[in-house]
Write a protein that holds these residues in place. Structure first.
Motif, mmCIF file in Angstrom:
data_model
loop_
_atom_site.group_PDB
_atom_site.id
_atom_site.type_symbol
_atom_site.label_atom_id
_atom_site.label_comp_id
_atom_site.label_asym_id
_atom_site.label_seq_id
_atom_site.Cartn_x
_atom_site.Cartn_y
_atom_site.Cartn_z
ATOM 1 N N MET A 170 31.526 -23.731 19.353
ATOM 2 C CA MET A 170 30.323 -22.963 19.657
ATOM 3 C C MET A 170 29.090 -23.859 19.480
ATOM 4 N N ASP A 171 28.846 -24.669 20.496
ATOM 5 C CA ASP A 171 27.732 -25.619 20.484
ATOM 6 C C ASP A 171 26.936 -25.400 21.760
ATOM 7 N N ALA A 172 25.671 -25.059 21.599
ATOM 8 C CA ALA A 172 24.844 -24.709 22.755
ATOM 9 C C ALA A 172 24.702 -25.865 23.732
ATOM 10 N N ALA A 173 24.642 -27.107 23.233
ATOM 11 C CA ALA A 173 24.335 -28.241 24.111
ATOM 12 C C ALA A 173 25.346 -28.412 25.242
ATOM 13 N N PRO A 174 26.658 -28.543 24.974
ATOM 14 C CA PRO A 174 27.586 -28.703 26.090
ATOM 15 C C PRO A 174 27.715 -27.454 26.958
ATOM 16 N N ILE A 175 27.550 -26.276 26.354
ATOM 17 C CA ILE A 175 27.605 -25.039 27.138
ATOM 18 C C ILE A 175 26.474 -25.013 28.157
ATOM 19 N N LEU A 176 25.264 -25.349 27.704
ATOM 20 C CA LEU A 176 24.113 -25.367 28.608
ATOM 21 C C LEU A 176 24.187 -26.512 29.599
ATOM 22 N N ALA A 177 24.715 -27.652 29.151
ATOM 23 C CA ALA A 177 24.826 -28.801 30.056
ATOM 24 C C ALA A 177 25.731 -28.473 31.233
ATOM 25 N N ALA A 178 26.853 -27.822 30.964
ATOM 26 C CA ALA A 178 27.781 -27.460 32.040
ATOM 27 C C ALA A 178 27.132 -26.461 32.991
ATOM 28 N N PHE A 179 26.431 -25.478 32.434
ATOM 29 C CA PHE A 179 25.803 -24.469 33.282
ATOM 30 C C PHE A 179 24.670 -25.075 34.109
ATOM 31 N N SER A 180 23.850 -25.911 33.471
ATOM 32 C CA SER A 180 22.714 -26.515 34.180
ATOM 33 C C SER A 180 23.172 -27.455 35.285
ATOM 34 N N ALA A 181 24.326 -28.098 35.084
ATOM 35 C CA ALA A 181 24.856 -28.970 36.135
ATOM 36 C C ALA A 181 25.225 -28.165 37.369
ATOM 37 N N ALA A 182 25.732 -26.937 37.144
ATOM 38 C CA ALA A 182 26.123 -26.083 38.277
ATOM 39 C C ALA A 182 24.928 -25.347 38.880
ATOM 40 N N TYR A 183 23.943 -25.001 38.044
ATOM 41 C CA TYR A 183 22.781 -24.238 38.500
ATOM 42 C C TYR A 183 21.516 -24.890 37.960
ATOM 43 N N PRO A 184 21.122 -26.029 38.493
ATOM 44 C CA PRO A 184 19.998 -26.790 37.923
ATOM 45 C C PRO A 184 18.646 -26.086 38.003
ATOM 46 N N ALA A 185 18.487 -25.123 38.895
ATOM 47 C CA ALA A 185 17.186 -24.470 39.049
ATOM 48 C C ALA A 185 17.055 -23.196 38.229
ATOM 49 N N ILE A 186 18.110 -22.822 37.500
ATOM 50 C CA ILE A 186 18.034 -21.627 36.671
ATOM 51 C C ILE A 186 17.537 -22.017 35.285
ATOM 52 N N GLU A 187 16.487 -21.374 34.857
ATOM 53 C CA GLU A 187 15.896 -21.648 33.542
ATOM 54 C C GLU A 187 16.580 -20.786 32.487
ATOM 55 N N VAL A 188 17.085 -21.421 31.437
ATOM 56 C CA VAL A 188 17.748 -20.707 30.347
ATOM 57 C C VAL A 188 16.895 -20.832 29.090
ATOM 58 N N ARG A 189 16.602 -19.708 28.487
ATOM 59 C CA ARG A 189 15.844 -19.686 27.245
ATOM 60 C C ARG A 189 16.756 -19.220 26.121
ATOM 61 N N LEU A 190 16.761 -19.949 24.995
ATOM 62 C CA LEU A 190 17.606 -19.619 23.858
ATOM 63 C C LEU A 190 16.795 -18.950 22.757
ATOM 64 N N VAL A 191 17.393 -17.950 22.134
ATOM 65 C CA VAL A 191 16.798 -17.279 20.980
ATOM 66 C C VAL A 191 17.853 -17.258 19.881
ATOM 67 N N GLU A 192 17.552 -17.863 18.730
ATOM 68 C CA GLU A 192 18.493 -17.864 17.607
ATOM 69 C C GLU A 192 18.017 -16.859 16.581
ATOM 70 N N ASP A 193 18.854 -15.858 16.276
ATOM 71 C CA ASP A 193 18.454 -14.790 15.382
ATOM 72 C C ASP A 193 19.670 -14.255 14.649
ATOM 73 N N THR A 194 19.443 -13.315 13.721
ATOM 74 C CA THR A 194 20.552 -12.677 13.032
ATOM 75 C C THR A 194 21.231 -11.682 13.972
ATOM 76 N N LEU A 195 22.410 -11.224 13.591
ATOM 77 C CA LEU A 195 23.143 -10.260 14.404
ATOM 78 C C LEU A 195 22.336 -8.989 14.616
ATOM 79 N N VAL A 196 21.757 -8.460 13.548
ATOM 80 C CA VAL A 196 20.998 -7.211 13.650
ATOM 81 C C VAL A 196 19.857 -7.357 14.650
ATOM 82 N N GLU A 197 19.143 -8.457 14.583
ATOM 83 C CA GLU A 197 18.012 -8.672 15.489
ATOM 84 C C GLU A 197 18.489 -8.923 16.917
ATOM 85 N N ALA A 198 19.605 -9.651 17.070
ATOM 86 C CA ALA A 198 20.133 -9.905 18.418
ATOM 87 C C ALA A 198 20.552 -8.608 19.096
ATOM 88 N N LEU A 199 21.200 -7.708 18.356
ATOM 89 C CA LEU A 199 21.589 -6.423 18.928
ATOM 90 C C LEU A 199 20.366 -5.607 19.329
#
Length: 305
Positions: free
Chosen positions: A104-133
């Motif tokens: 569970m590492d954001a870097a390779p996950i995003l790298a693979a996605f960005s390679a397939a869809y380079p024009a899609i902007e992905v924004r990450l938010v790191e939070d607790t479970l309660v806040e994410a829900l």
């Protein structure tokens, strides 16, 4: 009135804090405060009551927040429809992320996605479970990774389990338990705890394990940053229950103990709204994650004939 001002105001209202809202939106706090103030000036009313300790919604703010939420949802829906018409040549999505560990590492996950869809902007938010829900339910996240089984996420949230990770006890090398290969949760009775923040899935798992064994909690140090948590343990300030890759990673020296007699595990899942159609960009990201972790897409229920 700008859509940006509504988003800024809604974030402050949700967090009851300008500092936390600025962190979520990745903007400078003075700029956020200025935009919210301009919105209040344009509407001619006070939306937020500011004190030295917290921020509260006024009656006008409650009305404005309800309207702003609907407006932002319509704007997001319009953007998603336009992205679909463009055939996913561009778009955007917001993903709730976990601290990096193991697979569970954001870097390779995003790298693979960005390679397939380079024009899609992905924004990450790191939070607790309660806040994410809460952010998922408020349509402020499209998807969220979480250390919880989707079936336990609550009403309106669905998802898919990607894999499981073993939980281990992490102690300082000079700790009384450090020479053992395994430890019972009951052996942690009365030990100072170094734990993840209240509201996080790992904190909930630790609390449940202690409750099950009747172990007492002692005063705890809390952090959602694994480097800080590991350093606190390494300096003998407490013990912690963490996913195994956390304990095996490079960093200050610690001892890792397996939990006996029954291993503890935590699920790693990706969550989304159960009652919302996902925009094309989010659907593409979900497909990319499924392929990465070899998880088949769930079958759709057939409509009755």
């Amino acid at each position: 009135m700008e859509l940006r001002q509504l988003r800024y105001f809604a974030a402050v209202a949700r967090h009851r804090s300008f500092t936390l809202a600025a962190r979520e939106l990745n903007v400078a706090q003075p700029a956020l405060s200025q935009q919210v103030r301009r919105l209040e000036q344009e509407l001619g009313v006070e939306l937020l009551r500011r004190t030295t300790r917290r921020v509260e919604l006024t009656q006008a703010g409650e009305l404005a927040l309800a309207r702003a939420t609907r407006t932002m949802a319509e704007a997001d829906a319009l953007r998603a429809e336009m992205d679909e018409l463009r055939g996913l040549t561009r778009g955007s999505l917001t993903v709730g992320m976990l601290p990096a560990f193991g697979d569970m590492d954001a870097a390779p996950i995003l790298a693979a996605f960005s390679a397939a869809y380079p024009a899609i902007e992905v924004r990450l938010v790191e939070d607790t479970l309660v806040e994410a829900l809460a952010l998922l339910r408020a349509d402020r996240l499209d998807l969220a990774f979480a250390l919880i089984d989707p079936g336990e996420a609550g009403e309106g949230i669905a998802g898919e389990k990607l894999f499981e990770e073993e939980l281990v006890v992490m102690v300082a090398e000079g700790h009384r338990l450090a020479k053992r290969r395994s430890v019972r949760i009951a052996d942690l009775d009365g030990e100072p705890l170094v734990s993840f923040l209240a509201g996080s899935a790992l904190r909930q798992r630790l609390d449940a394990a202690l409750d099950e064994e009747g172990a007492l909690r002692s005063p705890a140090l809390e952090s959602n940053h694994i480097n800080t948590l590991r350093a606190l343990v390494a300096h003998g300030l407490g013990v912690s229950l963490v996913p195994r890759p956390f304990a095996e990673a490079e960093g200050p020296p610690v001892a890792m103990l397996r939990v006996a007699p029954r291993k503890l595990h935590v699920p790693v899942s990706i969550l989304y709204r159960a009652d919302r159609a996902r925009p094309p960009a989010a659907e593409a990201f979900l497909t990319s994650v499924r392929e990465r972790f070899a998880v088949p897409a769930p079958r759709r229920a057939r409509s009755p004939a």
